[in-house]
Design an enzyme around this catalytic site. Structure first.
Site, mmCIF file in Angstrom:
data_model
loop_
_atom_site.group_PDB
_atom_site.id
_atom_site.type_symbol
_atom_site.label_atom_id
_atom_site.label_comp_id
_atom_site.label_asym_id
_atom_site.label_seq_id
_atom_site.Cartn_x
_atom_site.Cartn_y
_atom_site.Cartn_z
ATOM 1 N N ASP A 149 54.954 36.121 -122.237
ATOM 2 C CA ASP A 149 56.108 35.399 -122.669
ATOM 3 C C ASP A 149 56.527 36.271 -124.022
ATOM 4 O O ASP A 149 55.778 36.879 -124.658
ATOM 5 C CB ASP A 149 55.346 34.247 -123.133
ATOM 6 C CG ASP A 149 56.675 33.180 -123.374
ATOM 7 O OD1 ASP A 149 56.778 32.397 -122.512
ATOM 8 O OD2 ASP A 149 57.603 33.336 -124.368
ATOM 9 N N HIS A 151 63.816 31.964 -105.860
ATOM 10 C CA HIS A 151 64.490 31.028 -107.042
ATOM 11 C C HIS A 151 64.416 29.943 -106.471
ATOM 12 O O HIS A 151 64.837 29.378 -105.422
ATOM 13 C CB HIS A 151 66.051 31.378 -107.328
ATOM 14 C CG HIS A 151 66.337 30.470 -108.428
ATOM 15 N ND1 HIS A 151 66.432 30.593 -109.800
ATOM 16 C CD2 HIS A 151 66.943 29.150 -108.247
ATOM 17 C CE1 HIS A 151 66.974 29.839 -110.564
ATOM 18 N NE2 HIS A 151 67.293 28.748 -109.653
ATOM 19 N N THR A 168 63.571 25.433 -120.581
ATOM 20 C CA THR A 168 64.813 26.035 -120.928
ATOM 21 C C THR A 168 65.190 27.118 -119.949
ATOM 22 O O THR A 168 66.533 27.518 -119.914
ATOM 23 C CB THR A 168 64.638 26.885 -122.245
ATOM 24 O OG1 THR A 168 63.448 27.708 -122.269
ATOM 25 C CG2 THR A 168 64.195 25.982 -123.431
ATOM 26 N N HIS A 176 64.056 28.453 -113.524
ATOM 27 C CA HIS A 176 63.760 29.228 -112.469
ATOM 28 C C HIS A 176 62.111 28.717 -112.938
ATOM 29 O O HIS A 176 61.619 29.065 -113.804
ATOM 30 C CB HIS A 176 63.877 30.749 -112.609
ATOM 31 C CG HIS A 176 63.125 31.503 -111.458
ATOM 32 N ND1 HIS A 176 63.832 32.302 -110.795
ATOM 33 C CD2 HIS A 176 61.811 31.567 -110.885
ATOM 34 C CE1 HIS A 176 63.159 33.276 -109.754
ATOM 35 N NE2 HIS A 176 61.825 32.385 -110.128
ATOM 36 N N HIS A 231 58.453 28.207 -113.407
ATOM 37 C CA HIS A 231 57.476 29.103 -114.053
ATOM 38 C C HIS A 231 56.215 28.391 -114.503
ATOM 39 O O HIS A 231 56.298 27.137 -115.129
ATOM 40 C CB HIS A 231 58.095 29.898 -115.087
ATOM 41 C CG HIS A 231 58.852 29.021 -116.319
ATOM 42 N ND1 HIS A 231 60.082 28.570 -116.200
ATOM 43 C CD2 HIS A 231 58.447 28.787 -117.383
ATOM 44 C CE1 HIS A 231 60.546 28.129 -117.041
ATOM 45 N NE2 HIS A 231 59.529 28.076 -118.007
HETATM 46 P P1 AMP Z 1 60.294 26.895 -120.677
HETATM 47 O O1 AMP Z 1 60.619 26.342 -122.340
HETATM 48 O O2 AMP Z 1 59.248 26.026 -120.075
HETATM 49 O O3 AMP Z 1 61.614 26.959 -119.848
HETATM 50 O O4 AMP Z 1 59.732 28.392 -121.006
HETATM 51 C C1 AMP Z 1 60.703 29.307 -121.008
HETATM 52 C C2 AMP Z 1 59.916 30.481 -121.678
HETATM 53 O O5 AMP Z 1 60.584 31.900 -121.335
HETATM 54 C C3 AMP Z 1 59.710 30.415 -123.211
HETATM 55 O O6 AMP Z 1 58.335 30.326 -123.614
HETATM 56 C C4 AMP Z 1 60.182 31.962 -123.511
HETATM 57 O O7 AMP Z 1 59.800 32.309 -124.861
HETATM 58 C C5 AMP Z 1 60.321 32.473 -122.519
HETATM 59 N N1 AMP Z 1 61.115 33.840 -122.156
HETATM 60 C C6 AMP Z 1 62.621 33.620 -122.440
HETATM 61 N N2 AMP Z 1 63.163 34.858 -122.360
HETATM 62 C C7 AMP Z 1 62.307 35.797 -121.908
HETATM 63 C C8 AMP Z 1 62.172 37.105 -121.511
HETATM 64 N N3 AMP Z 1 63.241 37.582 -121.572
HETATM 65 N N4 AMP Z 1 61.035 37.636 -121.204
HETATM 66 C C9 AMP Z 1 59.752 36.927 -121.414
HETATM 67 N N5 AMP Z 1 59.635 35.642 -121.708
HETATM 68 C C10 AMP Z 1 60.870 35.145 -121.981
HETATM 69 ZN ZN ZN Z 2 65.962 32.628 -110.885
#
Ligand code: AMP
Ligand code: ZN
Length: 111
Positions: free
Chosen positions: A30, A46, A93, A96, A98
């Site tokens: 992350d 996706h 946020t 997709h 995760h």
């Molecule tokens: P969520 O808030 O559960 O949707 O988690 C999205 C996560 O993606 C957050 O913890 C962000 O810090 C992480 N994130 C966003 N952009 C990137 C990126 N380019 N590389 C790695 N992690 C990312």
């Molecule tokens: Zn996606």
């Protein structure tokens, strides 16, 4: 999905710090870690969130948990938390699906 950040990471169009990859899933650290160890595991295919799990895509969820167990062993994680936020009200946020894997410090209780 062409405008999805995590699809672009899977495609190598946006750089990431890779932890693991196979034919079904991709794991990467992350960018804004919430614990000393914090990586994300995503299906290469996706779909938006846990609210979109179907008979067809459900097997990849089991596969991802198997990969998480393997990575936890390899990284010597001494306990960890797996989180998937579903919907903006839950803090999602990136739309997709995760799985956050968090470890390395005392993680507060949710209740
Ligand atoms: P969520 O808030 O559960 O949707 O988690 C999205 C996560 O993606 C957050 O913890 C962000 O810090 C992480 N994130 C966003 N952009 C990137 C990126 N380019 N590389 C790695 N992690 C990312
Ligand atoms: Zn996606």
């Amino acid at each position: 999905m062409s405008d999805c950040l995590f699809c672009k990471i899977v495609a190598g169009e946006i750089p990431s710090n890779k932890v693991y990859e196979d034919e079904l899933c991709y794991a990467f650290y992350d960018i804004a870690p919430m614990a000393p160890t914090h990586f994300l595991v995503i299906p290469k295919e996706h779909f938006a969130s846990a609210a979109e799990v179907t008979e067809e895509n459900a097997p990849v969820i089991g596969h991802i948990y198997k990969v998480i167990a393997k990575l936890a062993r390899e990284l010597n994680l001494d306990g960890f938390r797996v989180v998937t936020n579903c919907g903006e009200i839950a803090g999602q946020t990136v739309h997709h699906i995760h799985f956050h894997v968090l470890s390395g410090k005392e993680l507060g209780s949710f209740n």
